[in-house]
Design a protein around this motif. Structure first.
Motif, PDB file in Angstrom:
ATOM      1  N   SER A  30      14.182  -8.464   2.003  1.00 33.82           N
ATOM      2  CA  SER A  30      15.403  -7.752   1.654  1.00 33.82           C
ATOM      3  C   SER A  30      15.137  -6.796   0.508  1.00 33.82           C
ATOM      4  CB  SER A  30      16.495  -8.743   1.273  1.00 33.82           C
ATOM      5  OG  SER A  30      16.101  -9.465   0.128  1.00 33.82           O
ATOM      6  N   SER A  31      15.909  -5.735   0.492  1.00 33.01           N
ATOM      7  CA  SER A  31      15.812  -4.749  -0.569  1.00 33.01           C
ATOM      8  C   SER A  31      17.211  -4.540  -1.123  1.00 33.01           C
ATOM      9  CB  SER A  31      15.255  -3.440  -0.013  1.00 33.01           C
ATOM     10  OG  SER A  31      15.268  -2.451  -1.010  1.00 33.01           O
ATOM     11  N   SER A  32      17.324  -4.479  -2.426  1.00 32.73           N
ATOM     12  CA  SER A  32      18.642  -4.334  -3.036  1.00 32.73           C
ATOM     13  C   SER A  32      19.299  -3.022  -2.639  1.00 32.73           C
ATOM     14  CB  SER A  32      18.530  -4.439  -4.558  1.00 32.73           C
ATOM     15  OG  SER A  32      17.674  -3.426  -5.041  1.00 32.73           O
ATOM     16  N   SER A  33      18.528  -2.019  -2.280  1.00 32.79           N
ATOM     17  CA  SER A  33      19.092  -0.724  -1.920  1.00 32.79           C
ATOM     18  C   SER A  33      19.494  -0.655  -0.446  1.00 32.79           C
ATOM     19  CB  SER A  33      18.068   0.377  -2.206  1.00 32.79           C
ATOM     20  OG  SER A  33      16.973   0.268  -1.318  1.00 32.79           O
ATOM     21  N   GLY A  34      19.169  -1.675   0.348  1.00 31.26           N
ATOM     22  CA  GLY A  34      19.424  -1.618   1.787  1.00 31.26           C
ATOM     23  C   GLY A  34      18.360  -0.809   2.515  1.00 31.26           C
ATOM     24  N   GLU A  35      17.328  -0.406   1.790  1.00 30.23           N
ATOM     25  CA  GLU A  35      16.242   0.373   2.379  1.00 30.23           C
ATOM     26  C   GLU A  35      14.934  -0.388   2.169  1.00 30.23           C
ATOM     27  OE1 GLU A  35      16.175   4.816   2.293  1.00 30.23           O
ATOM     28  OE2 GLU A  35      14.465   4.442   0.971  1.00 30.23           O
ATOM     29  N   LEU A  36      14.374  -0.876   3.249  1.00 27.46           N
ATOM     30  CA  LEU A  36      13.108  -1.604   3.192  1.00 27.46           C
ATOM     31  C   LEU A  36      11.969  -0.600   3.087  1.00 27.46           C
ATOM     32  CD1 LEU A  36      11.705  -4.422   3.522  1.00 27.46           C
ATOM     33  CD2 LEU A  36      11.487  -3.842   5.947  1.00 27.46           C
ATOM     34  N   GLN A  37      11.168  -0.710   2.040  1.00 29.67           N
ATOM     35  CA  GLN A  37      10.032   0.181   1.813  1.00 29.67           C
ATOM     36  C   GLN A  37       8.776  -0.512   2.346  1.00 29.67           C
ATOM     37  OE1 GLN A  37      10.434   3.309   0.216  1.00 29.67           O
ATOM     38  NE2 GLN A  37      12.601   2.802   0.405  1.00 29.67           N
ATOM     39  N   VAL A  38       8.171   0.072   3.361  1.00 28.12           N
ATOM     40  CA  VAL A  38       7.014  -0.515   4.039  1.00 28.12           C
ATOM     41  C   VAL A  38       5.826   0.427   3.911  1.00 28.12           C
ATOM     42  CG1 VAL A  38       6.111  -1.369   6.243  1.00 28.12           C
ATOM     43  CG2 VAL A  38       8.561  -1.593   5.718  1.00 28.12           C
ATOM     44  N   LEU A  39       4.687  -0.131   3.557  1.00 26.62           N
ATOM     45  CA  LEU A  39       3.468   0.664   3.472  1.00 26.62           C
ATOM     46  C   LEU A  39       2.426   0.040   4.369  1.00 26.62           C
ATOM     47  CD1 LEU A  39       1.838   2.251   0.454  1.00 26.62           C
ATOM     48  CD2 LEU A  39       0.470   0.715   1.855  1.00 26.62           C
ATOM     49  N   TRP A  40       1.793   0.845   5.212  1.00 22.51           N
ATOM     50  CA  TRP A  40       0.672   0.319   5.977  1.00 22.51           C
ATOM     51  C   TRP A  40      -0.598   1.112   5.716  1.00 22.51           C
ATOM     52  CZ3 TRP A  40      -1.723   3.347   9.573  1.00 22.51           C
ATOM     53  CH2 TRP A  40      -1.001   4.149  10.448  1.00 22.51           C
ATOM     54  N   LEU A  41      -1.700   0.386   5.811  1.00 22.76           N
ATOM     55  CA  LEU A  41      -3.028   0.932   5.545  1.00 22.76           C
ATOM     56  C   LEU A  41      -3.971   0.411   6.610  1.00 22.76           C
ATOM     57  CD1 LEU A  41      -5.132   2.318   3.634  1.00 22.76           C
ATOM     58  CD2 LEU A  41      -5.330   0.094   2.493  1.00 22.76           C
ATOM     59  N   ALA A  42      -4.718   1.329   7.221  1.00 23.42           N
ATOM     60  CA  ALA A  42      -5.670   0.923   8.252  1.00 23.42           C
ATOM     61  C   ALA A  42      -6.653   2.049   8.527  1.00 23.42           C
ATOM     62  CB  ALA A  42      -4.939   0.565   9.543  1.00 23.42           C
ATOM     63  N   LYS A  43      -7.714   1.704   9.206  1.00 18.45           N
ATOM     64  CA  LYS A  43      -8.674   2.672   9.709  1.00 18.45           C
ATOM     65  C   LYS A  43      -8.359   3.015  11.161  1.00 18.45           C
ATOM     66  CE  LYS A  43     -13.220   2.610  11.094  1.00 18.45           C
ATOM     67  NZ  LYS A  43     -12.775   3.547  12.083  1.00 18.45           N
ATOM     68  N   HIS A  44      -7.605   2.163  11.817  1.00 17.28           N
ATOM     69  CA  HIS A  44      -7.237   2.361  13.216  1.00 17.28           C
ATOM     70  C   HIS A  44      -5.731   2.189  13.342  1.00 17.28           C
ATOM     71  CE1 HIS A  44      -7.366   1.344  17.633  1.00 17.28           C
ATOM     72  NE2 HIS A  44      -8.046   2.474  17.553  1.00 17.28           N
TER      73      HIS A  44
ATOM     74  N   VAL B 287       8.930   3.733   6.364  1.00 15.62           N
ATOM     75  CA  VAL B 287       7.543   3.322   6.563  1.00 15.62           C
ATOM     76  C   VAL B 287       6.619   4.452   6.113  1.00 15.62           C
ATOM     77  CG1 VAL B 287       5.826   2.552   8.243  1.00 15.62           C
ATOM     78  CG2 VAL B 287       8.226   1.851   8.496  1.00 15.62           C
ATOM     79  N   TYR B 288       5.663   4.093   5.268  1.00 17.52           N
ATOM     80  CA  TYR B 288       4.671   5.042   4.758  1.00 17.52           C
ATOM     81  C   TYR B 288       3.320   4.722   5.386  1.00 17.52           C
ATOM     82  CZ  TYR B 288       8.270   5.608   1.199  1.00 17.52           C
ATOM     83  OH  TYR B 288       9.467   5.814   0.561  1.00 17.52           O
ATOM     84  N   PRO B 289       2.922   5.486   6.417  1.00 16.55           N
ATOM     85  CA  PRO B 289       1.625   5.242   7.044  1.00 16.55           C
ATOM     86  C   PRO B 289       0.495   5.831   6.209  1.00 16.55           C
ATOM     87  CG  PRO B 289       2.712   7.072   8.124  1.00 16.55           C
ATOM     88  CD  PRO B 289       3.663   6.564   7.069  1.00 16.55           C
ATOM     89  N   ASN B 290      -0.602   5.120   6.142  1.00 14.78           N
ATOM     90  CA  ASN B 290      -1.786   5.584   5.429  1.00 14.78           C
ATOM     91  C   ASN B 290      -3.011   5.259   6.266  1.00 14.78           C
ATOM     92  OD1 ASN B 290      -0.848   6.423   2.540  1.00 14.78           O
ATOM     93  ND2 ASN B 290       0.306   4.603   3.108  1.00 14.78           N
ATOM     94  N   LEU B 291      -3.348   6.184   7.137  1.00 15.05           N
ATOM     95  CA  LEU B 291      -4.520   6.027   7.977  1.00 15.05           C
ATOM     96  C   LEU B 291      -5.710   6.642   7.240  1.00 15.05           C
ATOM     97  CD1 LEU B 291      -5.650   5.218  10.782  1.00 15.05           C
ATOM     98  CD2 LEU B 291      -5.157   7.557  11.512  1.00 15.05           C
ATOM     99  N   ILE B 292      -6.688   5.828   6.926  1.00 17.64           N
ATOM    100  CA  ILE B 292      -7.901   6.300   6.268  1.00 17.64           C
ATOM    101  C   ILE B 292      -8.982   6.230   7.335  1.00 17.64           C
ATOM    102  CG2 ILE B 292      -9.477   6.002   4.320  1.00 17.64           C
ATOM    103  CD1 ILE B 292      -6.515   6.579   3.532  1.00 17.64           C
ATOM    104  N   SER B 293      -9.188   7.342   8.024  1.00 15.53           N
ATOM    105  CA  SER B 293      -9.986   7.285   9.241  1.00 15.53           C
ATOM    106  C   SER B 293     -10.497   8.651   9.662  1.00 15.53           C
ATOM    107  CB  SER B 293      -9.105   6.717  10.357  1.00 15.53           C
ATOM    108  OG  SER B 293      -9.735   6.791  11.597  1.00 15.53           O
TER     109      SER B 293
END
Length: 175
Positions: A4-18, A43-49
């Motif tokens: 849960s997020s107090s702002s009602g906005e779930l902040q998601v970060l992902w990190l992967a090579k694929h 959702v903040y995608p972070n593809l390091i690839s």
């Protein structure tokens, strides 16, 4: 931790090579939260690839707000040019990535220093392969989802595998 997020906005970060396994989960999170009144998942995608060389992939998955710093901390420039067995002097593939992983304790320490306040803004971390990168998020005391379409030991140097097996269990099963 809670999702849960107090702002009602779930902040998601992902990190992967694929990125493939993470695309579906991103869609599920965004659709689930958008169906709930007043809630949204960002959702903040972070593809390091090497896939970031392709325009469509780069635009969708390689432009997150943390992208350049993740690439620097993960020493992307030092391993992306050493992928094939030819580039690795006839040895196995991905020798550059394996060398970076040999020094992963230093990478992890730098990550903690550079991103020390990341846990203040992110509610959920998601990591894909190489699963060893999931260790980068363990200090934030936030939920971590690990999605792997390859074995969790992939790209883990042999001398680190026993410790990573233990750490993997603690990270995902015994928290």
């Amino acid at each position: 931790g809670s999702l849960s997020s107090s702002s009602g906005e779930l902040q998601v970060l992902w990190l992967a090579k694929h990125h493939s396994p993470l695309i579906d989960l991103t869609a599920v999170l965004e659709r689930y939260f958008s169906s709930r009144a007043g809630e949204v998942a960002r959702v903040y995608p972070n593809l390091i690839s090497e896939y970031c060389q392709f325009e469509k992939v780069r635009k969708q998955y390689c432009t997150g707000p943390y992208q350049e710093t993740f690439a620097r901390v993960l020493r992307y420039d030092s391993w992306v040019s050493r992928i094939s067995s030819r580039e690795c002097g006839g040895e196995m593939q991905w020798c550059g990535l394996m060398e970076m992983h040999e020094a992963f304790n230093a990478v992890e320490a730098e990550f903690r220093e550079v991103f020390r306040s990341l846990g203040d803004t992110i509610d959920l971390f998601i990591c894909g392969h190489p699963m060893l990168w999931c260790r980068l998020f363990q200090h934030f005391e936030k939920p971590i989802i690990g999605l792997h379409d390859m074995g969790y030991q992939m790209f883990v140097p042999e001398n680190m595998q026993a410790a990573w097996r233990r750490d993997f269990g603690q990270l995902f099963f015994f928290r």
